[in-house]
Design a protein around this motif. Sequence first.
Motif, short mmCIF file in Angstrom:
data_model
loop_
_atom_site.label_atom_id
_atom_site.label_comp_id
_atom_site.label_asym_id
_atom_site.label_seq_id
_atom_site.Cartn_x
_atom_site.Cartn_y
_atom_site.Cartn_z
N GLN A 1 -31.41 5.07 -57.77
CA GLN A 1 -31.22 6.41 -57.20
C GLN A 1 -32.22 6.72 -56.08
N LEU A 2 -33.24 5.92 -55.96
CA LEU A 2 -34.31 6.24 -55.01
C LEU A 2 -33.92 6.13 -53.53
N PRO A 3 -33.24 5.05 -53.10
CA PRO A 3 -32.95 4.95 -51.66
C PRO A 3 -32.23 6.16 -51.07
N PRO A 4 -31.08 6.60 -51.62
CA PRO A 4 -30.43 7.77 -51.02
C PRO A 4 -31.27 9.03 -51.13
N LEU A 5 -32.01 9.17 -52.21
CA LEU A 5 -32.84 10.35 -52.40
C LEU A 5 -33.96 10.41 -51.36
N LEU A 6 -34.58 9.28 -51.10
CA LEU A 6 -35.69 9.24 -50.14
C LEU A 6 -35.19 9.30 -48.70
N VAL B 1 -22.45 -0.11 -48.08
CA VAL B 1 -21.70 0.72 -47.13
C VAL B 1 -22.00 2.20 -47.37
N ASP B 2 -22.22 2.56 -48.63
CA ASP B 2 -22.50 3.97 -48.96
C ASP B 2 -23.78 4.45 -48.28
N THR B 3 -24.76 3.58 -48.17
CA THR B 3 -26.02 3.96 -47.53
C THR B 3 -25.79 4.30 -46.06
N TRP B 4 -25.04 3.45 -45.36
CA TRP B 4 -24.79 3.69 -43.94
C TRP B 4 -23.86 4.88 -43.73
N ALA B 5 -22.94 5.09 -44.66
CA ALA B 5 -22.08 6.28 -44.56
C ALA B 5 -22.91 7.55 -44.72
N MET B 6 -23.87 7.52 -45.63
CA MET B 6 -24.75 8.67 -45.82
C MET B 6 -25.60 8.92 -44.56
N ILE B 7 -26.09 7.85 -43.95
CA ILE B 7 -26.88 8.00 -42.73
C ILE B 7 -26.03 8.62 -41.62
#
Length: 273
Positions: free
Chosen positions: A62-67, A152-158
């Motif tokens: 959970q840390l990467p998207p949170l940070l 992909v979710d990380t880049w979509a969030m960015i």
Amino acid sequence: MSLTAATRAETTKQFTTSMWWILAIVLVAYIGSAAAGIAAVFAGTASGALPAGDTPTLPAEQLPPLLYSMATAVGYVFPLLIGTLIVTTEFRHQTLTPTFLATPRRGRVLVAKLAVGVLLGALFGVLGIFASVAPSAGILAAFGLETEFTSVDTWAMIGRMLLAYVLWALIGVGIGAVVRNQVGAIVGVLVFTQFLEPIVRLAASYVEVLADAARFLPGAAGDALVGASLYDSALVGASATGLEWWQGGLVLLGYAVVLVVIGHLVSWRRDVS
């Protein structure tokens, strides 16, 4: 003057002042230091390198998207301020009169300012995202935790974070068009974003009757658009389900449209001399 020429003039006007790069420096320093400090604590406890004490430890996944979302969770006030300053600076320094003389169609001037708002919002978004993602990812990797850059979710969030910055800048332009006084607009933005809304959202996490309405507050809608927020993770007891990301984006866009329309109808047409 055509819309293209008006937009070019507005762009030149904004980038020849010092306010945009001063705010950009503060943005990077503020978000970067906050992200690095919080990442060190969370990553240290999640990896076991630091004692967690009595507080619950967040799972490592959970840390990467949170940070990474620190850029919007704590930094959205910066595009909001720069959008407000795009308009109110002209009222304060009385440069709007020659602007309207050069471009008598005031609506065209406002559209040009919105275009510059998109540009500055995107620029601030890139800076804010870098300031939160770079130190957070470095610290996660240092503690042996996943950075989730292959997701992909990380880049979509960015991408949604960048969109959020643009929408906040447009809301700022709308606020500047409604509240012509620069000091009043800035104070209002800071009071609402740093005090009033956080208090209401905190109260809504404990009072069920407020929970549904609190979802549609600007900050809550921005967090919903991004899909992650350190602020939301700290709240307990919220009974209402948050908005979907696209709903949050539409709410932010709605705020921008309403404010710009009100500003154009009520304030933008008034005498500026």
